[in-house]
Scaffold this motif. Structure first.
Motif, PDB file in Angstrom:
ATOM      1  N   SER A 166     -10.409   1.911  47.980  1.00 11.63           N
ATOM      2  CA  SER A 166      -9.287   1.502  47.135  1.00 11.63           C
ATOM      3  C   SER A 166      -9.620   1.758  45.666  1.00 11.63           C
ATOM      4  O   SER A 166     -10.754   1.551  45.235  1.00 11.63           O
ATOM      5  N   LYS A 187      -6.209   4.244  48.800  1.00 18.59           N
ATOM      6  CA  LYS A 187      -5.285   3.126  48.579  1.00 18.59           C
ATOM      7  C   LYS A 187      -5.279   2.889  47.070  1.00 18.59           C
ATOM      8  O   LYS A 187      -6.280   2.454  46.505  1.00 18.59           O
ATOM      9  N   VAL A 230      -3.917   1.003  43.752  1.00 17.90           N
ATOM     10  CA  VAL A 230      -3.250  -0.201  43.238  1.00 17.90           C
ATOM     11  C   VAL A 230      -3.159  -0.061  41.719  1.00 17.90           C
ATOM     12  O   VAL A 230      -4.161  -0.170  41.015  1.00 17.90           O
ATOM     13  N   ASP A 274       6.726  -5.470  38.133  1.00 13.65           N
ATOM     14  CA  ASP A 274       8.058  -5.099  38.655  1.00 13.65           C
ATOM     15  C   ASP A 274       8.582  -3.845  37.958  1.00 13.65           C
ATOM     16  O   ASP A 274       9.091  -2.908  38.596  1.00 13.65           O
ATOM     17  N   LEU A 325       6.566  -0.767  39.014  1.00 12.25           N
ATOM     18  CA  LEU A 325       6.898  -0.284  40.363  1.00 12.25           C
ATOM     19  C   LEU A 325       8.151   0.590  40.309  1.00 12.25           C
ATOM     20  O   LEU A 325       8.234   1.625  40.983  1.00 12.25           O
ATOM     21  N   SER A 334       8.653   4.858  41.186  1.00  9.22           N
ATOM     22  CA  SER A 334       9.363   4.976  42.474  1.00  9.22           C
ATOM     23  C   SER A 334       9.526   6.437  42.916  1.00  9.22           C
ATOM     24  O   SER A 334       9.411   6.735  44.114  1.00  9.22           O
ATOM     25  N   ASN A 365       6.292   7.502  44.486  1.00 13.41           N
ATOM     26  CA  ASN A 365       6.135   6.934  45.832  1.00 13.41           C
ATOM     27  C   ASN A 365       6.988   7.656  46.859  1.00 13.41           C
ATOM     28  O   ASN A 365       6.585   7.824  48.011  1.00 13.41           O
ATOM     29  N   GLU A 371       0.340   6.788  52.580  1.00 20.57           N
ATOM     30  CA  GLU A 371       0.037   5.593  51.774  1.00 20.57           C
ATOM     31  C   GLU A 371       0.858   5.567  50.489  1.00 20.57           C
ATOM     32  O   GLU A 371       0.841   6.514  49.713  1.00 20.57           O
ATOM     33  N   LYS A 372       1.597   4.473  50.281  1.00 17.91           N
ATOM     34  CA  LYS A 372       2.362   4.323  49.035  1.00 17.91           C
ATOM     35  C   LYS A 372       1.509   3.586  48.002  1.00 17.91           C
ATOM     36  O   LYS A 372       0.617   2.811  48.356  1.00 17.91           O
ATOM     37  N   SER A 413       0.835   0.739  45.315  1.00 14.75           N
ATOM     38  CA  SER A 413       1.336  -0.609  45.038  1.00 14.75           C
ATOM     39  C   SER A 413       1.013  -0.979  43.591  1.00 14.75           C
ATOM     40  O   SER A 413       0.246  -0.278  42.915  1.00 14.75           O
ATOM     41  N   GLU A 470       0.054  -4.331  40.899  1.00  8.76           N
ATOM     42  CA  GLU A 470      -0.342  -5.730  40.705  1.00  8.76           C
ATOM     43  C   GLU A 470      -0.583  -5.945  39.216  1.00  8.76           C
ATOM     44  O   GLU A 470      -0.435  -5.021  38.427  1.00  8.76           O
ATOM     45  N   SER A 482      -5.483  -5.889  40.210  1.00  9.51           N
ATOM     46  CA  SER A 482      -5.759  -4.501  40.584  1.00  9.51           C
ATOM     47  C   SER A 482      -7.260  -4.225  40.491  1.00  9.51           C
ATOM     48  O   SER A 482      -7.856  -3.649  41.407  1.00  9.51           O
TER      49      SER A 482
END
Ligand SMILES: NC(=O)c1ccc[n+]([C@@H]2O[C@H](COP(=O)([O-])OP(=O)(O)OC[C@H]3O[C@@H](n4cnc5c(N)ncnc54)[C@H](OP(=O)(O)O)[C@@H]3O)[C@@H](O)[C@H]2O)c1
Length: 242
Positions: free
Chosen positions: A31, A55, A57, A64, A67, A71, A74, A80-81, A83, A85, A90
């Motif tokens: 990750s 992965k 992050v 928000d 993300l 988009s 993604n 694997e998308k 994410s 935090e 993270s």
């Protein structure tokens, strides 16, 4: 290109050199936290890392919003998308951490994540640009940003400096990049891991010495920005030739 992670195992290197201060480096890296990954450079690096099977992050001050910003990236990823935090989460959840934030926020974010990056590799991409004259080298009084980061973070964190001379816009393409990446850091094994990641991202990285040498790449960015403006290029880069 792979669809699944082939983790780097540090066990293939000489463990003795690490002593007990490099626990994370004995683990497989699966990750990766990209702090500031909603920005220009971080988005491109995150895309290439996720596409290689890691992965990813992203760390953000506003997860928000971040993300939403990523988009479209993604949507391009099949498996694997990515994410998002907070920056601290993270850094804490990831085996390896990348810092892709503006110079103005560099010290603050390092102090925030310091406990979360102990015994990990931290890749610092920061260029000490001082707007508006970004085509001029204006190093801070203390010199190299990555060297300072190593000082602030202490010996238990392996700072590796890289990516200062890549043009973010090129990273979102599907092709391998022609421009090459200078990789600096005090631990050869940590540099080696980062060079492996760079290769998986479709680029070539070079061992370029200790963190003391990072100042060269940090200064070179302004030279490349000047060349881009003068010759109307989209993203000049360089290659090492023998
Ligand atoms: N762009 C390039 O082509 C390029 C190439 C080589 C190196 N670099 C270096 O990489 C780093 C990131 O560059 P970038 O162009 O990706 O930067 P950017 O797009 O301006 O910002 C990256 C992210 O940093 C976060 N951030 C944290 N504190 C911030 C602050 N005070 N002001 C603005 N954003 C802040 C933001 O994410 P949240 O809002 O989600 O927290 C933002 O999306 C810089 O040090 C730059 O010199 C950039």
């Amino acid at each position: 290109m792979k669809n699944s992670v082939t983790p780097f195992s540090i066990r293939k290197y000489d463990n003795k050199e690490y002593s007990d201060s490099s626990i994370i480096m004995e683990k497989d890296i699966k990750s990766i936290g990209v702090l500031g990954g909603s920005g220009a450079l971080g988005t491109g690096l995150s895309f290439r890392l996720a596409r290689a099977g890691y992965k990813v992050v992203i760390g953000s001050r506003n997860p928000d919003k971040a993300l939403k910003k990523i988009s479209t990236i993604n949507q391009r990823l099949v498996k694997e998308k990515i994410s998002v935090e907070s920056n601290y989460e993270s850094a804490e959840k990831s085996d390896l951490v990348m810092l892709t934030v503006p110079f103005s926020n560099h010290r603050e974010i390092i102090m925030e994540i310091l406990p979360a990056v102990q015994k990990k590799i931290l890749i610092d991409t920061t260029v000490p640009l001082v707007p508006p004259k970004v085509a001029r080298v204006q190093l801070p009084e203390f010199g190299s940003v990555a060297k300072k980061a190593q000082e602030w973070l202490g010996k238990e964190v392996h700072v590796v400096s890289a990516f200062q001379n890549v043009a973010a816009s090129h990273l979102l393409g599907d092709d391998n990049l022609q421009g090459e990446i200078l990789v600096f850091g005090n631990k050869k094994e940590a540099r080696e891991i980062v060079i492996g990641l760079i290769q998986e991202m479709g680029m070539k990285g070079w061992h370029a010495g200790s963190i003391d040498n990072s100042v060269v790449a940090e200064s070179m960015t302004s030279v490349l920005i000047f060349i881009n403006k003068f010759y109307k290029m989209k993203g000049s880069c360089f290659k090492i030739v023998d």
